[in-house]
Motif scaffolding. Structure first.
Motif, PDB file in Angstrom:
ATOM      1  N   LYS A 111       0.826  -1.216   0.000  1.00 38.19           N
ATOM      2  CA  LYS A 111       0.000   0.000   0.000  1.00 38.19           C
ATOM      3  C   LYS A 111       0.854   1.257   0.000  1.00 38.19           C
ATOM      4  N   MET A 112       2.153   1.069  -0.289  1.00 38.04           N
ATOM      5  CA  MET A 112       3.076   2.210  -0.373  1.00 38.04           C
ATOM      6  C   MET A 112       3.864   2.097  -1.666  1.00 38.04           C
ATOM      7  N   LEU A 113       4.401   3.235  -2.093  1.00 37.30           N
ATOM      8  CA  LEU A 113       5.319   3.228  -3.233  1.00 37.30           C
ATOM      9  C   LEU A 113       6.477   4.162  -2.907  1.00 37.30           C
ATOM     10  N   CYS A 114       7.594   4.007  -3.650  1.00 37.14           N
ATOM     11  CA  CYS A 114       8.782   4.806  -3.378  1.00 37.14           C
ATOM     12  C   CYS A 114       9.180   5.611  -4.617  1.00 37.14           C
ATOM     13  N   ALA A 115       9.771   6.773  -4.359  1.00 36.66           N
ATOM     14  CA  ALA A 115      10.325   7.587  -5.431  1.00 36.66           C
ATOM     15  C   ALA A 115      11.729   8.021  -5.030  1.00 36.66           C
ATOM     16  N   ASP A 116      12.549   8.241  -6.043  1.00 37.59           N
ATOM     17  CA  ASP A 116      13.939   8.629  -5.819  1.00 37.59           C
ATOM     18  C   ASP A 116      14.015   9.854  -4.906  1.00 37.59           C
ATOM     19  N   SER A 117      15.084   9.925  -4.127  1.00 38.31           N
ATOM     20  CA  SER A 117      15.262  11.044  -3.192  1.00 38.31           C
ATOM     21  C   SER A 117      16.667  11.628  -3.299  1.00 38.31           C
ATOM     22  N   ARG A 118      17.355  11.290  -4.386  1.00 42.57           N
ATOM     23  CA  ARG A 118      18.720  11.807  -4.540  1.00 42.57           C
ATOM     24  C   ARG A 118      18.639  13.280  -4.935  1.00 42.57           C
ATOM     25  N   LYS A 119      18.909  14.175  -3.959  1.00 41.47           N
ATOM     26  CA  LYS A 119      18.854  15.630  -4.132  1.00 41.47           C
ATOM     27  C   LYS A 119      17.421  16.126  -4.304  1.00 41.47           C
ATOM     28  N   LYS A 120      16.681  15.583  -5.290  1.00 38.13           N
ATOM     29  CA  LYS A 120      15.284  16.001  -5.480  1.00 38.13           C
ATOM     30  C   LYS A 120      14.395  15.138  -4.586  1.00 38.13           C
ATOM     31  N   ASP A 121      13.538  15.793  -3.781  1.00 43.92           N
ATOM     32  CA  ASP A 121      12.735  15.022  -2.822  1.00 43.92           C
ATOM     33  C   ASP A 121      11.612  15.890  -2.277  1.00 43.92           C
ATOM     34  N   SER A 122      10.591  15.228  -1.710  1.00 43.68           N
ATOM     35  CA  SER A 122       9.594  15.929  -0.906  1.00 43.68           C
ATOM     36  C   SER A 122      10.202  16.101   0.486  1.00 43.68           C
ATOM     37  N   CYS A 123       9.725  17.047   1.257  1.00 42.23           N
ATOM     38  CA  CYS A 123      10.283  17.268   2.593  1.00 42.23           C
ATOM     39  C   CYS A 123       9.221  17.847   3.534  1.00 42.23           C
ATOM     40  N   LYS A 124       9.642  18.258   4.706  1.00 41.32           N
ATOM     41  CA  LYS A 124       8.746  18.733   5.767  1.00 41.32           C
ATOM     42  C   LYS A 124       7.801  19.815   5.215  1.00 41.32           C
ATOM     43  N   GLY A 125       6.488  19.567   5.402  1.00 40.27           N
ATOM     44  CA  GLY A 125       5.493  20.516   4.905  1.00 40.27           C
ATOM     45  C   GLY A 125       4.885  20.098   3.587  1.00 40.27           C
ATOM     46  N   ASP A 126       5.512  19.114   2.925  1.00 38.74           N
ATOM     47  CA  ASP A 126       4.954  18.595   1.661  1.00 38.74           C
ATOM     48  C   ASP A 126       4.011  17.415   1.905  1.00 38.74           C
ATOM     49  N   SER A 127       4.024  16.891   3.136  1.00 44.75           N
ATOM     50  CA  SER A 127       3.153  15.746   3.477  1.00 44.75           C
ATOM     51  C   SER A 127       1.714  16.041   3.075  1.00 44.75           C
ATOM     52  N   GLY A 128       1.043  15.001   2.555  1.00 41.07           N
ATOM     53  CA  GLY A 128      -0.357  15.161   2.175  1.00 41.07           C
ATOM     54  C   GLY A 128      -0.553  15.561   0.734  1.00 41.07           C
ATOM     55  N   GLY A 129       0.529  16.058   0.114  1.00 37.07           N
ATOM     56  CA  GLY A 129       0.419  16.463  -1.279  1.00 37.07           C
ATOM     57  C   GLY A 129       0.380  15.249  -2.207  1.00 37.07           C
ATOM     58  N   PRO A 130      -0.037  15.446  -3.467  1.00 35.75           N
ATOM     59  CA  PRO A 130      -0.161  14.330  -4.404  1.00 35.75           C
ATOM     60  C   PRO A 130       1.131  14.053  -5.182  1.00 35.75           C
ATOM     61  N   LEU A 131       1.376  12.767  -5.440  1.00 37.05           N
ATOM     62  CA  LEU A 131       2.420  12.358  -6.384  1.00 37.05           C
ATOM     63  C   LEU A 131       1.669  12.068  -7.677  1.00 37.05           C
ATOM     64  N   VAL A 132       1.900  12.883  -8.707  1.00 36.51           N
ATOM     65  CA  VAL A 132       1.106  12.839  -9.944  1.00 36.51           C
ATOM     66  C   VAL A 132       1.917  12.227 -11.071  1.00 36.51           C
ATOM     67  N   CYS A 133       1.366  11.154 -11.663  1.00 32.91           N
ATOM     68  CA  CYS A 133       2.048  10.452 -12.765  1.00 32.91           C
ATOM     69  C   CYS A 133       1.091  10.463 -13.955  1.00 32.91           C
ATOM     70  N   HIS A 134       1.568  10.989 -15.096  1.00 30.65           N
ATOM     71  CA  HIS A 134       0.712  11.096 -16.293  1.00 30.65           C
ATOM     72  C   HIS A 134      -0.629  11.748 -15.973  1.00 30.65           C
ATOM     73  N   GLY A 135      -0.582  12.795 -15.123  1.00 27.58           N
ATOM     74  CA  GLY A 135      -1.773  13.599 -14.863  1.00 27.58           C
ATOM     75  C   GLY A 135      -2.766  13.018 -13.867  1.00 27.58           C
ATOM     76  N   VAL A 136      -2.404  11.890 -13.254  1.00 33.67           N
ATOM     77  CA  VAL A 136      -3.309  11.233 -12.290  1.00 33.67           C
ATOM     78  C   VAL A 136      -2.587  11.077 -10.951  1.00 33.67           C
ATOM     79  N   ALA A 137      -3.279  11.352  -9.838  1.00 32.63           N
ATOM     80  CA  ALA A 137      -2.677  11.202  -8.509  1.00 32.63           C
ATOM     81  C   ALA A 137      -2.527   9.710  -8.197  1.00 32.63           C
ATOM     82  N   GLU A 138      -1.298   9.265  -8.051  1.00 35.67           N
ATOM     83  CA  GLU A 138      -1.020   7.855  -7.711  1.00 35.67           C
ATOM     84  C   GLU A 138      -0.647   7.707  -6.238  1.00 35.67           C
ATOM     85  N   GLY A 139      -0.049   8.775  -5.658  1.00 33.22           N
ATOM     86  CA  GLY A 139       0.409   8.670  -4.282  1.00 33.22           C
ATOM     87  C   GLY A 139       0.152   9.927  -3.481  1.00 33.22           C
ATOM     88  N   VAL A 140       0.298   9.772  -2.160  1.00 38.16           N
ATOM     89  CA  VAL A 140       0.199  10.891  -1.213  1.00 38.16           C
ATOM     90  C   VAL A 140       1.479  10.912  -0.388  1.00 38.16           C
TER      91      VAL A 140
END
Ligand SMILES: CC(C)CC(=O)Nc1cccc(-c2cccc(CN)c2)c1
Length: 227
Positions: A166-195
């Motif tokens: 029920k989880m997925l991972c995305a690269d975090s090398r330099k580019k990453d979500s961080c404090k305060g981004d929680s709850g936002g959408p991870l959008v792939c091809h225009g559709v929200a796949e993750g939070v």
């Protein structure tokens, strides 16, 4: 957001800012006229204070024509586990239906429960900190991140078998979500796949990929709440 850039204003009209006393706490996104999706652990960051939902914003502080702060009628979460990243989803019912316009729009979420293929380029946006020294942006930031397979993400050097189906991972090398981004959408091809979840609370370190809740694993729950 680490390693990203300011977005073109209002090109992500589904973005929400969860605020307590005018202070941005977490991200979120509009999934229906009266419903915003975010992360359950954001409520803990608010110490049961009353919060509001800002829609239609690019800048958190400047006046913008379609910015509107909404009250909250109620919230719902799938699980009760607070300490882990499990079931880290939050549905927020707004006190009234949002007025949709060019700066306020709904974002579709993935309903087919299938893993996003590793290597897929997705995008995450938010008003979270843009450096580990804690710099807070006024304007919405976004960054493109490739998806990492669960098998790789569960290796000992990374998240050591903590990543469920029920989880997925995305690269975090330099580019990453961080404090305060929680709850936002991870959008792939225009559709929200993750939070965005806070995961190991580490940002920009390739050893700790970003952890995102897979929305498609919760479609039954979401539909039961929205019904
Ligand atoms: C030096 C500071 C940045 C340490 C700190 O306060 N980290 C912190 C705290 C709470 C949440 C998060 C957090 C949120 C969303 C995503 C992620 C990681 N992708 C981390 C990160």
């Amino acid at each position: 957001i680490l390693g990203g850039r300011e977005t073109t204003p209002h090109l992500k009209p589904y973005m929400a800012s969860l605020q307590v006393h005018g202070k941005h706490i977490c991200g979120g996104f509009l999934i229906a006229e009266q419903w915003v999706m975010s992360a359950a652990h954001c409520l803990e960051d608010m110490d049961n204070a009353t919060f509001h939902v800002l829609l239609g914003a690019h800048s958190l502080k400047e006046h913008e024509p379609h910015k509107h702060l909404y009250g909250v009628l109620g919230t719902s979460s799938p699980g009760s586990s607070h300490d882990t990243n499990h079931d880290d989803l939050l549905l927020i019912q707004l006190e009234e239906r949002a007025h949709l316009n060019q700066d306020v729009q709904v974002l579709a979420f993935q309903r087919v429960d299938q893993d996003v293929p590793a290597g897929t380029k997705c995008e995450v946006a938010g008003w979270g900190i843009t450096s580990n020294t804690g710099r807070h942006p006024d304007k919405l930031q976004a960054v493109e991140l490739p998806i990492i397979s669960r098998e790789v993400c569960n290796r000992r050097i990374h998240h050591d078998n903590e990543i469920t189906e029920k989880m997925l991972c995305a690269d975090s090398r330099k580019k990453d979500s961080c404090k305060g981004d929680s709850g936002g959408p991870l959008v792939c091809h225009g559709v929200a796949e993750g939070v965005v979840t806070s995961g190991s609370r580490v940002c920009g370190n390739w050893k700790k990929p970003g952890i995102y809740t897979r929305i498609s694993a919760y479609v039954g729950w979401i539909d039961s709440i929205l019904a």
